[in-house]
Scaffold this active site. Structure first.
Site, mmCIF file in Angstrom:
data_model
loop_
_atom_site.group_PDB
_atom_site.id
_atom_site.type_symbol
_atom_site.label_atom_id
_atom_site.label_comp_id
_atom_site.label_asym_id
_atom_site.label_seq_id
_atom_site.Cartn_x
_atom_site.Cartn_y
_atom_site.Cartn_z
ATOM 1 N N GLY A 73 6.635 -31.161 39.329
ATOM 2 C CA GLY A 73 5.916 -30.822 40.566
ATOM 3 C C GLY A 73 5.909 -31.947 41.578
ATOM 4 O O GLY A 73 4.956 -32.120 42.328
ATOM 5 N N CYS A 131 14.025 -28.447 45.212
ATOM 6 C CA CYS A 131 13.015 -28.611 44.161
ATOM 7 C C CYS A 131 12.458 -27.250 43.762
ATOM 8 O O CYS A 131 11.903 -26.540 44.595
ATOM 9 C CB CYS A 131 11.878 -29.511 44.616
ATOM 10 N N THR A 193 18.096 -28.023 39.145
ATOM 11 C CA THR A 193 17.858 -27.252 37.916
ATOM 12 C C THR A 193 17.765 -25.747 38.195
ATOM 13 O O THR A 193 17.423 -25.319 39.291
ATOM 14 C CB THR A 193 16.564 -27.728 37.253
HETATM 15 O O1 RRO Z 1 9.521 -32.827 40.335
HETATM 16 C C1 RRO Z 1 10.052 -31.812 39.858
HETATM 17 O O2 RRO Z 1 9.422 -30.961 39.205
HETATM 18 C C2 RRO Z 1 11.489 -31.524 40.058
HETATM 19 C C3 RRO Z 1 12.155 -31.734 41.241
HETATM 20 BR BR1 RRO Z 1 11.366 -32.535 42.725
HETATM 21 C C4 RRO Z 1 13.513 -31.319 41.369
HETATM 22 O O3 RRO Z 1 14.177 -31.462 42.405
HETATM 23 N N1 RRO Z 1 14.105 -30.767 40.290
HETATM 24 C C5 RRO Z 1 13.444 -30.566 39.122
HETATM 25 O O4 RRO Z 1 14.026 -30.030 38.171
HETATM 26 N N2 RRO Z 1 12.143 -30.972 39.024
#
Ligand code: RRO
Length: 303
Positions: A73, A131, A193
């Site tokens: 997050g 994200c 992801t």
């Molecule tokens: O921080 C996250 O949960 C997160 C980010 Br910003 C992202 O770009 N990709 C991810 O898998 N987690």
């Protein structure tokens, strides 16, 4: 003869094509006793926002078959703390430093880019428009129009190399990559992801506090590789490939499919030396195959 591993991403020259992926390597300092940071082509730091963020409720990580789900997050201390607390260490290393930025609005991306434009140690910006774990949705790269808007606004405000990090949670990633290129990105990096989830069948509850999270690791490699290939065919700017790269053979697959550089992510959690081992493996492969430089290798897929 020693092969030449150098690659260019925009105006930025990397000593080798291996970078560590945002969110899997802190700001570099966390790994300083585990490997020689100076060997890495570039360190991409955990995404930062204008203001500090607490992140999502735990549990935030769960292992899945051949992969992991995360829902951090976007926890971070904000850009000012980053500059004050993380840049001094980064000044002591010789790898390129790429700072990942994330925001809820085009305006906030611009403010981040402007703030970082003065910081000499920051070699490039990776604009995280993908994200998956933040309410309100930060996946500006789900649509070509919003991807264009963010990248173009940042491009107008910074002289630094701009890399747009793309979401795989789309129908046609090549169209989004083309929008980022049209907006002035120097490169695109992919993939972030894949949204996924896990359920605890005893409690009948989601395993992650945020219910859903982002899937990474070897489970996603073939899909990420296919996306890199599709994007490579569509754009002229360099493609930075990532998604489940565990060793140099995996990295070479991405490079042959068109990646000018690769990012090592989940593998860092299993083997903190993964990035250095990938560099050594690529060099060995080039030496054995009498490949003199990266140009001969990037996108040489025979179809
Ligand atoms: O921080 C996250 O949960 C997160 C980010 Br910003 C992202 O770009 N990709 C991810 O898998 N987690």
């Amino acid at each position: 003869m020693k092969p030449d591993l150098k690659v260019k991403i925009g105006r930025l020259e990397l000593k080798n094509p291996v970078m560590v992926a945002s969110g899997t390597f802190g700001s570099g300092e966390e790994y300083k006793d585990l490997l020689d940071l100076n060997k890495i082509g570039a360190i991409v730091t955990k995404s930062i926002t204008l203001k500090a963020r607490k992140g999502n409720p735990p549990p935030r990580i769960v292992e899945t078959p051949s992969g992991m789900l995360n829902s951090i997050g976007l926890q971070n201390d904000g850009v000012e703390a980053f500059i004050k607390e993380k840049i001094p260490f980064l000044k002591t290393i010789r790898s390129a430093v790429i700072v990942s930025i994330a925001a809820h609005s085009v305006n906030d991306y611009v403010k981040l880019a402007e703030r970082l434009d003065d910081i000499k140690r920051v070699d490039a910006l990776e604009i995280n428009i993908s994200c998956p774990n933040v309410k309100g949705g930060l996946e500006f790269s789900r649509e070509p129009v919003s991807a264009f808007e963010v990248v173009n606004a940042v491009r107008r405000k910074t002289k630094k190399t701009v890399i747009a990090k793309l979401s795989p949670n789309v129908t046609d990633i090549a169209t989004i990559a083309a929008a980022a290129e049209d907006a002035g990105a120097d490169a695109v990096s992919l993939v972030n992801t894949f949204t996924g989830m896990a359920v605890d069948i005893d409690t009948k509850r989601p395993v992650l506090g945020n219910i859903v999270g982002g899937l990474s690791g070897p489970a996603i490699k073939p899909i990420a590789l296919r996306m890199v290939w599709e994007v490579f065919k569509k754009v002229r700017i360099p493609v930075i490939g990532m998604g489940g790269i565990m060793d140099s053979d995996d990295a070479l697959e991405f490079i042959i499919a068109g990646a000018s550089a690769v990012e090592i992510g989940t593998a860092n959690f299993v083997n903190p030396k993964a990035a250095v081992e990938v560099i050594d493996g690529i060099e060995r492969y080039m030496r054995q195959g009498r490949i003199k430089n990266m140009k001969e290798l990037i996108g040489c897929l025979k179809v």
